[in-house]
Scaffold this active site. Structure first.
Site, PDB file in Angstrom:
ATOM      1  N   HIS A 147      -3.432   5.126  -0.424  1.00  0.00           N
ATOM      2  CA  HIS A 147      -3.443   4.242  -1.584  1.00  0.00           C
ATOM      3  C   HIS A 147      -3.293   5.094  -2.845  1.00  0.00           C
ATOM      4  O   HIS A 147      -3.840   6.197  -2.925  1.00  0.00           O
ATOM      5  CB  HIS A 147      -4.745   3.437  -1.666  1.00  0.00           C
ATOM      6  CG  HIS A 147      -4.895   2.400  -0.608  1.00  0.00           C
ATOM      7  ND1 HIS A 147      -4.175   1.230  -0.613  1.00  0.00           N
ATOM      8  CD2 HIS A 147      -5.679   2.358   0.491  1.00  0.00           C
ATOM      9  CE1 HIS A 147      -4.513   0.502   0.442  1.00  0.00           C
ATOM     10  NE2 HIS A 147      -5.427   1.164   1.128  1.00  0.00           N
ATOM     11  N   HIS A 196      -4.460  -6.553  -4.841  1.00  0.00           N
ATOM     12  CA  HIS A 196      -5.141  -5.740  -3.837  1.00  0.00           C
ATOM     13  C   HIS A 196      -6.179  -4.818  -4.471  1.00  0.00           C
ATOM     14  O   HIS A 196      -6.119  -3.597  -4.356  1.00  0.00           O
ATOM     15  CB  HIS A 196      -4.114  -4.920  -3.044  1.00  0.00           C
ATOM     16  CG  HIS A 196      -4.662  -4.403  -1.731  1.00  0.00           C
ATOM     17  ND1 HIS A 196      -5.369  -3.226  -1.633  1.00  0.00           N
ATOM     18  CD2 HIS A 196      -4.611  -4.901  -0.484  1.00  0.00           C
ATOM     19  CE1 HIS A 196      -5.717  -3.012  -0.376  1.00  0.00           C
ATOM     20  NE2 HIS A 196      -5.273  -4.024   0.345  1.00  0.00           N
ATOM     21  N   ASP A 235       0.866  -1.181   0.000  1.00  0.00           N
ATOM     22  CA  ASP A 235       0.000   0.000   0.000  1.00  0.00           C
ATOM     23  C   ASP A 235       0.901   1.229   0.000  1.00  0.00           C
ATOM     24  O   ASP A 235       1.702   1.407   0.912  1.00  0.00           O
ATOM     25  CB  ASP A 235      -0.887   0.019   1.242  1.00  0.00           C
ATOM     26  CG  ASP A 235      -1.852  -1.154   1.278  1.00  0.00           C
ATOM     27  OD1 ASP A 235      -2.037  -1.789   0.230  1.00  0.00           O
ATOM     28  OD2 ASP A 235      -2.406  -1.433   2.352  1.00  0.00           O
TER      29      ASP A 235
END
Length: 321
Positions: free
Chosen positions: A197, A219, A16
Site C-alpha cells: 500500500h 479504501h 492497492d
C-alpha cells in the site's frame, strides 16, 4: 492500476498499489496520460514507510534474536501477498544462516481449524491467519504465547480498528481471551509493515506527476482519509484540484463538457475534404463513438441495415351534383 476512457473522460483507478519493488512484485507504473479523475487508495493516509532495507533488517533481527533464545515468533499474516513476501524474505535469510536450518517455519493455512496437532516444542516461526486475531489459528497461538515475555509478536501490515491486533499495537498491558478471561500481554510486540500500500510520499508523488483535475480518496479510515485530504489540499493549493473523500456507498457525481468528434469511414474517408467543404452522410453513434458514412456503407461498418417501405394511401372523393 486501471485507466478507463469514457466519452473522452479519463478515469484512473489505482487499486492497492506500491511504487516500491519487493521480492515478488514489481513497482506500480505511472500511466503515460494524465487522468481527469484519479481514484486513489488512502490506506496509510499521511504515514511514511521506513526504507525497505531498514524494515527487512528489523524483521530478521527480531526473529533471529528470539529463536536464538529458544523462543517462538508469531506473525499474524494475510492470506495473500504479504505472506508470500515474508516467506521469501525468510527463505533468503535462512539460506544465509546455517545455524537456523533446524529451526522450522510454519505457515498455517486458513483451511486449518485447530492447533491440536501442532508440536509446540522448541523455537519456531509461525505465520497464521487472520491478521487481526479475531479468531482462528493466529488467535489460538497468541493466547498460548502472549504471557511469555521471551516470545515475539510481529505485526506485518495494516490493522483495522476494533480488532485485537489494533488493541495490541496501542500498547495494551493485558488482553481478553476468547473464553472471556484476561491475560497479561508480556510478549514482545513489533509493528513492521510489508503491505503493498502506498504511503504519503508515494501518494503525493503520483498526484504531482499526473496532476488530475479531480481526486477521489477511497479504501481508508475516515480520520486517516481526512488528514490525507487536508495535506494534499495544502500541498497542491496552487492547482485547482478538487479532492473528495466520500463515505462508504456514497455516490459521487461529476459533470464534464467535452468535444464530440466524428470520424469518416468507408468511401467518405477516401477523399480528404477541402477546408470549409461540407461532408454529407449518416451519423452513426455506438456507445461514445461517432462515425459518418455513406448509406451504402452502413451494413459494412455497422450492425445496422436499411429497409425499403412503401406506403399506399387511399383517398375517398365525394362529389356533389
Amino acid at each position: 492500476m486501471f485507466m478507463a476512457d469514457i466519452a473522452g473522460v479519463r478515469v484512473l483507478y489505482t487499486g492497492d498499489y506500491s511504487r516500491e519493488e519487493d521480492c515478488h512484485l514489481c513497482a506500480a507504473e505511472i500511466p503515460q496520460f494524465s487522468p481527469d479523475i484519479c481514484i486513489i487508495e488512502s490506506t496509510y493516509g499521511v504515514q511514511l514507510h521506513q526504507p525497505r532495507n531498514v524494515r527487512e533488517k528489523r524483521f530478521t533481527d527480531v526473529i533471529h534474536s528470539t529463536i536464538s533464545q529458544g523462543d517462538c515468533v508469531l506473525i499474524p499474516a494475510f492470506a495473500l501477498g504479504c505472506t508470500q513476501e515474508l516467506l521469501l524474505i525468510l527463505d533468503e535469510y535462512w539460506s544465509n544462516h546455517l545455524e537456523l536450518h533446524n529451526i522450522p517455519i510454519y505457515y498455517a493455512s486458513p483451511l486449518a481449524k485447530s492447533i491440536e496437532n501442532f508440536n509446540d516444542v522448541g523455537p519456531s516461526v509461525v505465520m497464521a491467519s487472520p491478521s487481526g486475531l479475531q479468531s482462528g489459528l493466529s488467535r489460538q497461538l497468541f493466547e498460548i504465547w502472549c504471557s511469555d515475555k521471551k516470545n515475539a509478536f510481529v505485526i506485518p501490515g495494516y490493522v483495522v480498528e476494533g480488532t485485537l491486533a489494533k488493541t495490541i499495537i496501542n500498547e495494551s498491558k493485558e488482553v481478553t481471551l476468547m473464553n472471556g478471561l484476561t491475560a497479561p500481554l508480556n510478549m514482545q510486540v513489533h509493528y513492521i509493515s510489508f503491505l503493498a500500500h502506498a504511503d504519503f510520499a508515494q501518494t503525493s508523488t503520483i498526484v504531482k506527476e499526473l496532476m488530475p483535475h479531480h481526486i477521489i480518496l477511497v479504501h481508508g479510515e475516515a480520520n486517516e482519509m481526512g488528514r490525507l485530504k487536508q495535506k494534499l489540499i495544502t500541498q497542491f493549493a496552487y492547482r485547482n484540484t478538487k479532492i473528495i473523500s466520500p463515505k462508504s456507498c456514497q455516490s459521487v457525481e461529476m459533470y464534464f463538457n467535452s468535444e464530440k468528434m466524428a470520424k469518416t469511414i468507408g468511401r467518405l474517408a477516401e477523399k480528404t475534404p477541402e477546408v470549409g467543404e461540407t461532408v454529407s452522410g449518416l451519423l452513426v453513434k455506438k456507445a461514445f463513438t461517432y462515425q459518418i458514412m455513406e448509406l451504402d456503407d452502413l451494413h459494412a461498418f455497422s450492425q445496422l441495415s436499411t429497409e425499403d417501405y412503401y406506403c399506399l394511401q387511399w383517398c375517398l372523393w365525394c362529389i356533389e351534383a
